[in-house]
Design a protein around this motif. Structure first.
Motif, short mmCIF file in Angstrom:
data_model
loop_
_atom_site.label_atom_id
_atom_site.label_comp_id
_atom_site.label_asym_id
_atom_site.label_seq_id
_atom_site.Cartn_x
_atom_site.Cartn_y
_atom_site.Cartn_z
N LEU A 18 0.85 -1.20 0.00
CA LEU A 18 0.00 0.00 0.00
C LEU A 18 0.88 1.24 0.00
O LEU A 18 1.70 1.42 0.92
N PHE A 19 0.74 2.07 -1.00
CA PHE A 19 1.36 3.39 -0.98
C PHE A 19 0.49 4.28 -0.12
O PHE A 19 -0.70 4.46 -0.41
N ASP A 20 1.09 4.80 0.96
CA ASP A 20 0.34 5.40 2.06
C ASP A 20 0.89 6.80 2.31
O ASP A 20 2.08 6.97 2.61
N LEU A 21 0.04 7.80 2.23
CA LEU A 21 0.48 9.18 2.41
C LEU A 21 1.16 9.36 3.77
O LEU A 21 0.62 8.95 4.79
N ALA A 22 2.32 9.98 3.77
CA ALA A 22 3.10 10.19 5.00
C ALA A 22 3.48 11.65 5.14
O ALA A 22 3.53 12.40 4.16
N GLY A 23 3.75 12.04 6.39
CA GLY A 23 4.22 13.39 6.67
C GLY A 23 5.74 13.45 6.61
O GLY A 23 6.40 12.52 6.13
N ALA A 24 6.27 14.55 7.14
CA ALA A 24 7.73 14.66 7.23
C ALA A 24 8.26 13.47 8.02
O ALA A 24 9.28 12.87 7.66
N ASP A 25 7.56 13.13 9.10
CA ASP A 25 7.82 11.88 9.81
C ASP A 25 7.20 10.76 8.98
O ASP A 25 5.98 10.68 8.84
N ALA A 41 6.52 7.89 9.61
CA ALA A 41 5.61 7.04 10.37
C ALA A 41 4.22 7.69 10.55
O ALA A 41 3.29 7.02 10.99
N LEU A 42 4.13 8.97 10.23
CA LEU A 42 2.85 9.67 10.39
C LEU A 42 2.00 9.45 9.14
O LEU A 42 2.29 9.98 8.07
N ARG A 43 0.93 8.65 9.29
CA ARG A 43 0.07 8.27 8.16
C ARG A 43 -1.32 8.81 8.46
O ARG A 43 -1.93 8.42 9.44
N PHE A 44 -1.80 9.67 7.60
CA PHE A 44 -3.00 10.41 8.00
C PHE A 44 -4.07 10.51 6.94
O PHE A 44 -5.17 11.00 7.21
N SER A 45 -3.81 10.06 5.73
CA SER A 45 -4.82 10.25 4.67
C SER A 45 -6.12 9.51 5.01
O SER A 45 -6.12 8.32 5.33
N PRO A 46 -7.27 10.21 4.94
CA PRO A 46 -8.54 9.53 5.24
C PRO A 46 -8.82 8.38 4.27
O PRO A 46 -9.44 7.38 4.65
N TYR A 47 -8.37 8.55 3.04
CA TYR A 47 -8.63 7.52 2.02
C TYR A 47 -7.71 6.33 2.21
O TYR A 47 -8.12 5.18 2.06
N CYS A 48 -6.45 6.60 2.60
CA CYS A 48 -5.55 5.49 2.92
C CYS A 48 -6.02 4.74 4.16
O CYS A 48 -5.90 3.51 4.23
N TRP A 103 4.53 7.52 1.32
CA TRP A 103 4.47 8.22 0.03
C TRP A 103 4.21 9.69 0.29
O TRP A 103 3.47 10.04 1.21
N ARG A 104 4.87 10.52 -0.48
CA ARG A 104 4.63 11.97 -0.39
C ARG A 104 4.07 12.47 -1.71
O ARG A 104 4.24 11.83 -2.74
N PHE A 105 3.48 13.64 -1.65
CA PHE A 105 2.94 14.24 -2.88
C PHE A 105 4.02 14.37 -3.95
O PHE A 105 3.75 14.27 -5.14
N ALA A 106 5.26 14.57 -3.51
CA ALA A 106 6.37 14.71 -4.46
C ALA A 106 6.72 13.40 -5.16
O ALA A 106 7.51 13.39 -6.11
N ASP A 107 6.12 12.30 -4.68
CA ASP A 107 6.46 10.98 -5.22
C ASP A 107 5.50 10.52 -6.30
O ASP A 107 5.32 9.30 -6.48
N LYS A 108 4.89 11.43 -7.01
CA LYS A 108 3.89 11.01 -8.01
C LYS A 108 4.47 10.03 -9.03
O LYS A 108 3.78 9.14 -9.52
N GLU A 152 -2.40 8.96 -9.83
CA GLU A 152 -1.71 10.19 -9.40
C GLU A 152 -1.84 10.41 -7.91
O GLU A 152 -1.27 11.35 -7.37
N LYS A 153 -2.70 9.61 -7.28
CA LYS A 153 -3.00 9.82 -5.87
C LYS A 153 -2.96 8.49 -5.14
O LYS A 153 -3.11 7.42 -5.75
N VAL A 154 -2.79 8.57 -3.83
CA VAL A 154 -2.90 7.37 -3.01
C VAL A 154 -4.27 7.39 -2.33
O VAL A 154 -4.88 8.45 -2.23
N PRO A 155 -4.74 6.24 -1.89
CA PRO A 155 -4.07 4.93 -1.85
C PRO A 155 -3.95 4.27 -3.22
O PRO A 155 -4.83 4.41 -4.07
N VAL A 156 -2.84 3.56 -3.36
CA VAL A 156 -2.67 2.60 -4.45
C VAL A 156 -2.22 1.30 -3.80
O VAL A 156 -1.34 1.34 -2.93
N ILE A 157 -2.83 0.21 -4.17
CA ILE A 157 -2.34 -1.09 -3.68
C ILE A 157 -1.77 -1.88 -4.85
O ILE A 157 -2.21 -1.72 -5.99
N VAL A 158 -0.79 -2.71 -4.53
CA VAL A 158 -0.24 -3.65 -5.50
C VAL A 158 -0.38 -5.03 -4.89
O VAL A 158 0.13 -5.29 -3.80
N ASP A 159 -1.14 -5.86 -5.58
CA ASP A 159 -1.44 -7.21 -5.09
C ASP A 159 -0.95 -8.18 -6.17
O ASP A 159 -1.68 -8.49 -7.11
#
Lengths: 229, 229
Positions: free
Chosen positions: B5-12, B14-21, B40-45, B54-61
């Motif tokens: 799961l590509f999961d939106l993260a903050g500067a930390d 470990a901080l995962r906060f996206s409501p969709y993720c 994943w950060r916004f800069a990691d498109k 272009e956005k997360v969440p993205v899963i790879v199964d």
């Protein structure tokens, strides 16, 4: 034996407009159950008091009487499980309750406000004093003040329908591939407006307009054939 | 093999906060599927572009990649039908789509507005310019103007939760007797706020607070153990 439905009526007893009674009319038709409606006015509270209710819809099915549109839908689903399902299972029912609560808390108060003078105008004169007093107490304003600013409020209402538009962009009915009680909930609201008023809630090109057209045609045009002002 | 799961993260990271993720995290846990998250950060498109997103969440199964939280939930339900159901059948799924659309169109924009400066503060500095430009374009205002008047907006948000309160007065979960994906949808929103901000969206005595407490405890305390600011 047909189920009896106490159904809110205007001065014209053929004018039936309650959004909650429409939910029940549609639910009964969805189940293919025969119904005999009794026109009911706010002044007729004593006629439904024996059934433990102060408001309509109330249905009487043989020995059983049930009031409140949601309770009626659950009663019909549980009592006639072999007939077409209103909810499509327990999760469908649980999630439909959210749609019911959304319509009751967000949409219907907004629509009621838009239509309040149209409703008043169609009531039996014997209902005028009750309606005015109860609604003015609810809103803390005169009916005339409640009704003011309709254009602005209409825009807000149309925005509030956004989740419906989103759903209808993915599936033909709120119920998915076929109509469910979720569709009847929202249809009740639009049918309320359609019957009691010439004020149009929906823009012609709103996807809800197309959906309403399909809802009006269900069950041999039950909604379409309703008396309107 | 675990799902990625590509999961939106903050500067930390470990901080995962996206409501969709968070919807996806909960859906994966609901299905009992192992997951390996990639911050994943916004800069990691460019890292998710190969998966058509272009956005997360993205899963790879394995061979399959799926983006968009709703599409992921449908994918998991259809690919792992023998595991605990997210939707409880086709009507449950159809009606959950309404709850998803309501959260997306009514609740999340309001919460995003309340939290926007808290989010900004936690982002990796490499995301600041993108976040500011994209959100200021979306709202047509500076981030600081978007965030103004938080007290008034909080009252409106709490009112907007009214349908949830109504449902929870009748059943323990939005899904009925047990949590469904409908619960995960709304939980994602509250977890977003809980992780990224100390600004409390809910009053202590709000029934949603009690429900959120139960949601935090699901799946061995998955939500409870999340890193918060």
């Amino acid at each position: 034996m047909a189920i009896t439905l106490f159904d809110l009526a205007g001065a014209d007893p053929a004018l039936r407009f309650s959004p909650y009674c429409w939910r029940t009319r549609m639910a009964l038709a969805h189940k293919g159950l025969a119904v005999e409606t009794i026109p009911w006015r706010f002044a007729d509270k004593s006629r439904i008091a024996p059934y433990g209710s102060e408001k309509v819809p109330v249905i009487v099915d043989g020995e059983r009487a049930v009031g409140d549109s949601w309770a009626i839908a659950e009663y019909l689903e549980d009592t006639y499980p072999e007939r077409p399902s209103l909810f499509g299972g327990s999760s469908g029912r649980a999630h439909a309750r959210f749609i019911n609560a959304w319509a009751d808390s967000v949409i219907n108060p907004a629509v009621g406000r838009l239509l309040i003078l149209d409703i008043y105008a169609q009531l039996d004169p014997g209902d005028w004093a009750y309606f005015r007093a109860s609604r003015e107490a609810r809103f803390g304003q005169t009916l005339e003040a409640v009704a003011a600013g309709r254009g602005q409020r209409l825009r807000a209402l149309r925005e509030a329908f956004a989740p419906v538009r989103s759903v209808l962009s993915h599936q033909p009915w709120l119920g998915g591939a076929a109509p469910s009680y979720a569709d009847h909930i929202l249809f009740g609201t639009l049918q309320w407006a359609r019957c009691i008023s010439r004020f149009e809630l929906l823009a012609t090109d709103d996807p809800l307009t197309e959906w309403r057209g399909r809802m009006l045609g269900l069950f041999d045009g039950l909604g379409q054939s309703a008396v309107t002002v």
